[in-house]
Scaffold this active site. Structure first.
Site, PDB file in Angstrom:
ATOM      1  N   ASN A  42      40.082  47.461  35.240  1.00  0.00           N
ATOM      2  CA  ASN A  42      41.234  46.910  34.807  1.00  0.00           C
ATOM      3  C   ASN A  42      41.380  45.472  34.188  1.00  0.00           C
ATOM      4  OD1 ASN A  42      41.666  47.015  37.680  1.00  0.00           O
ATOM      5  ND2 ASN A  42      43.595  46.014  37.270  1.00  0.00           N
ATOM      6  N   ASP A  43      42.316  44.676  34.447  1.00  0.00           N
ATOM      7  CA  ASP A  43      42.651  43.396  33.706  1.00  0.00           C
ATOM      8  C   ASP A  43      41.107  42.520  33.241  1.00  0.00           C
ATOM      9  OD1 ASP A  43      44.820  44.226  35.283  1.00  0.00           O
ATOM     10  OD2 ASP A  43      44.949  42.306  36.255  1.00  0.00           O
ATOM     11  N   TYR A 102      40.969  40.223  43.453  1.00  0.00           N
ATOM     12  CA  TYR A 102      41.965  40.365  42.293  1.00  0.00           C
ATOM     13  C   TYR A 102      41.779  39.355  41.174  1.00  0.00           C
ATOM     14  CZ  TYR A 102      44.911  44.195  44.656  1.00  0.00           C
ATOM     15  OH  TYR A 102      44.927  45.360  45.259  1.00  0.00           O
ATOM     16  N   ASP A 171      47.110  36.096  40.629  1.00  0.00           N
ATOM     17  CA  ASP A 171      46.487  36.028  38.964  1.00  0.00           C
ATOM     18  C   ASP A 171      46.527  34.789  38.686  1.00  0.00           C
ATOM     19  OD1 ASP A 171      46.583  38.773  39.564  1.00  0.00           O
ATOM     20  OD2 ASP A 171      48.392  39.083  38.462  1.00  0.00           O
ATOM     21  N   GLU A 224      53.360  39.739  36.708  1.00  0.00           N
ATOM     22  CA  GLU A 224      51.854  39.639  36.963  1.00  0.00           C
ATOM     23  C   GLU A 224      51.160  38.929  35.794  1.00  0.00           C
ATOM     24  OE1 GLU A 224      50.661  43.745  37.550  1.00  0.00           O
ATOM     25  OE2 GLU A 224      50.490  43.535  39.526  1.00  0.00           O
TER      26      GLU A 224
HETATM   27  C1  FRU Z   1      47.486  43.834  37.060  1.00  0.00           C
HETATM   28  C2  FRU Z   1      47.080  43.606  38.578  1.00  0.00           C
HETATM   29  C3  FRU Z   1      46.890  42.148  39.090  1.00  0.00           C
HETATM   30  C4  FRU Z   1      45.961  42.148  40.046  1.00  0.00           C
HETATM   31  C5  FRU Z   1      45.050  43.094  39.765  1.00  0.00           C
HETATM   32  C6  FRU Z   1      44.543  44.006  40.739  1.00  0.00           C
HETATM   33  O1  FRU Z   1      47.058  44.913  36.563  1.00  0.00           O
HETATM   34  O2  FRU Z   1      48.011  44.508  39.296  1.00  0.00           O
HETATM   35  O3  FRU Z   1      48.251  41.767  39.136  1.00  0.00           O
HETATM   36  O4  FRU Z   1      45.415  40.869  40.334  1.00  0.00           O
HETATM   37  O5  FRU Z   1      45.599  44.306  38.754  1.00  0.00           O
HETATM   38  O6  FRU Z   1      43.453  44.768  40.385  1.00  0.00           O
END
Ligand code: FRU
Length: 475
Positions: A42-43, A102, A171, A224
């Site tokens: 993901n991110d 995260y 984050d 986020e």
């Molecule tokens: C955004 C999120 C962040 C978090 C991460 C966890 O997609 O929810 O807020 O740090 O993904 O994987």
């Protein structure tokens, strides 16, 4: 590093080697987008430049294509075109990050990389995990080369955040300004309002809460991935808000990803301009930007959407999700523009010019770059019966064919006048940049072969095949 860190790294390596044949057998591996070697991505995290290399870390769950325990995966590149997979840098190996390392960011100073992230902990018990039961620890990993981790420490725990803040704080985005360090943290208040907390530090280790950035009226319950930065002299607060009420064309997805023009001082008085989405497609979230060595502000986003009800068939081949192409940001005519970094033009092959008035159809490579100047009052760009982009009467519509959208249907955007369009198509994604990047529409899709392009309207187009970036994996 500790024993658990080493063992987890070995385990990740073995899983990646084991999954290699399954992953590469699938039809939809991307050619010029960063993906996880296997498992879930993901991110984008920790984007930076250090001693001749770009570093892109990312949220990575190597053990499960459906998501799970997060690590920081890592790709590095000297030129945004030749990428090398590096070992995972941050592992959930401490009591204060054991349920996931995260998202977060990087700050490079004297060649040392300071990686700020959130250590997620879910305490055992009967909790709501919103106001109780969750540890959101702001932590710092230090690495002298970006590849090996030297130390890790907690900087802020739940008890250190303002009392009106719920357990959802995460984050960290860190930057240096006027000799001091600043951090923006995404937060949800106990009343369920999204905001960004601002912290200041003199030494990167001790942090003082100095401000809250939020809207006068509540705008969603959680913000986020806040990113506060300046581009072309304009301050921007980019965020991924959750829980906003849809209005106009804003909020078509389960969560939003956008920005506020920011006026004033983030350390004191400020006002936020009108919220705009960074992208009107199905799959763009958690954008992060960084300063390239030549002064460009470059951003990447996750080409995915948390909690979406549509799916990605690549999960059957052991992997899921990818990042957008790196996009160069600018502030122009009162808005933020995004444009694929110029490096990507080196992947273009086989240029053809198409002048059209009426309908034309061309064979097209499944991966392509199309630059089009629109001369008419309506336009259709269609891909192999897989996706159709129509512009008419001030409205742009992206429609995905049922078989190819994997649950994705239609997205719309107000586009008063369409002067130009650029479409980047990879094996399983499309990114549409309208009017020099004033608006962007990003989506995954899963087309079959063969492939053709149909243009309807009036205009001039340049069509290129796109070849693959180099992506060296560890095995
Ligand atoms: C955004 C999120 C962040 C978090 C991460 C966890 O997609 O929810 O807020 O740090 O993904 O994987």
């Amino acid at each position: 590093m500790n024993r658990l860190h080493k063992d987890l790294n070995i385990l990740v390596n073995r899983v990646e080697a084991w999954e290699l044949s399954r992953v590469s057998a699938g039809p939809w591996r991307q050619k010029f987008h960063l993906m996880p070697p296997c498992g879930w991505m993901n991110d984008p995290n920790g984007l930076c430049w250090r001693r001749g290399n770009y570093h892109v870390y990312y949220q990575y769950s190597p053990f499960n294509a459906g998501g799970g325990l997060s690590f920081w995966g890592h790709w590095s590149s000297p030129d945004l075109l030749r990428w090398t997979q590096q070992p995972v840098l941050l592992c959930p190996d401490q009591p204060w990050d054991l349920h996931g390392v995260y998202s977060g960011s990087a700050l490079v100073e004297d060649d040392t990389m300071y990686l700020f992230y959130t250590g997620n902990v879910r305490h055992w018990g009967d909790y709501d995990y919103i106001n109780e039961g969750r540890g959101s620890n702001t932590a710092l990993g230090v690495s002298r080369d970006g590849i090996h981790l030297d130390t890790k420490a907690v900087l802020l725990e739940s008890k250190d955040y303002p009392p009106d803040i719920s357990n959802h704080v995460r984050d960290p985005k860190v930057w240096k300004q006027d000799g001091k360090y600043y951090m923006a943290l995404g937060a949800r208040t106990r009343k369920g309002h999204g905001e960004a907390l601002v912290y200041r530090s003199e030494d990167l280790r001790h942090w003082e809460h100095i401000n809250v950035i939020t809207t006068p009226e509540p705008f969603g319950y959680m913000w986020e991935c806040p990113d506060l930065f300046q581009v072309d002299g304009q301050w921007i607060l980019a965020v991924s808000p959750q829980g906003i009420k849809p209005y106009g064309h804003i909020g078509q997805n389960v969560y939003s990803c956008g920005y506020f023009p920011f006026y004033g001082d983030f350390r004191g008085e400020y006002t936020l301009g009108e919220y705009r989405e960074l992208d009107s497609g199905f799959d763009y979230y958690a954008q992060q930007s960084f300063a390239a060595p030549d002064g460009r502000r470059i951003a990447l986003g996750w080409m995915g959407m948390p909690d979406a009800d549509y799916t990605n068939p690549t999960a059957d081949f052991g992997w899921q999700h990818c990042l957008s192409v790196p996009r160069e940001l600018h502030w122009a005519d009162g808005g933020l523009t995004a444009w694929p970094v110029r490096e990507l033009e080196q992947l273009r092959r086989n240029a053809r010019t198409i002048e059209f008035s009426g309908t034309v159809q061309r064979d097209a490579c499944p991966t392509l770059d199309l630059e089009l100047e629109n001369h008419g009052s309506r336009l259709t760009v269609a891909l192999a019966g897989a996706a159709e982009i129509c512009w008419e009467d001030g409205l742009l519509t992206l429609t995905l064919d049922e078989a190819c959208g994997s649950g994705r249907t239609v997205r719309t955007a107000d586009v008063h006048k369409l002067r130009s369009l650029r479409l980047l198509v990879d094996s399983s994604s499309l990114e549409l940049f309208l009017n020099d990047g004033e608006q962007v529409v990003t989506s995954r899709f899963y087309p079959g072969e063969p492939c053709y392009l149909r243009l309807e309207g009036e205009g001039t187009a340049k069509l290129y095949d796109m070849c693959a970036m180099e992506m060296k994996t560890i095995q």
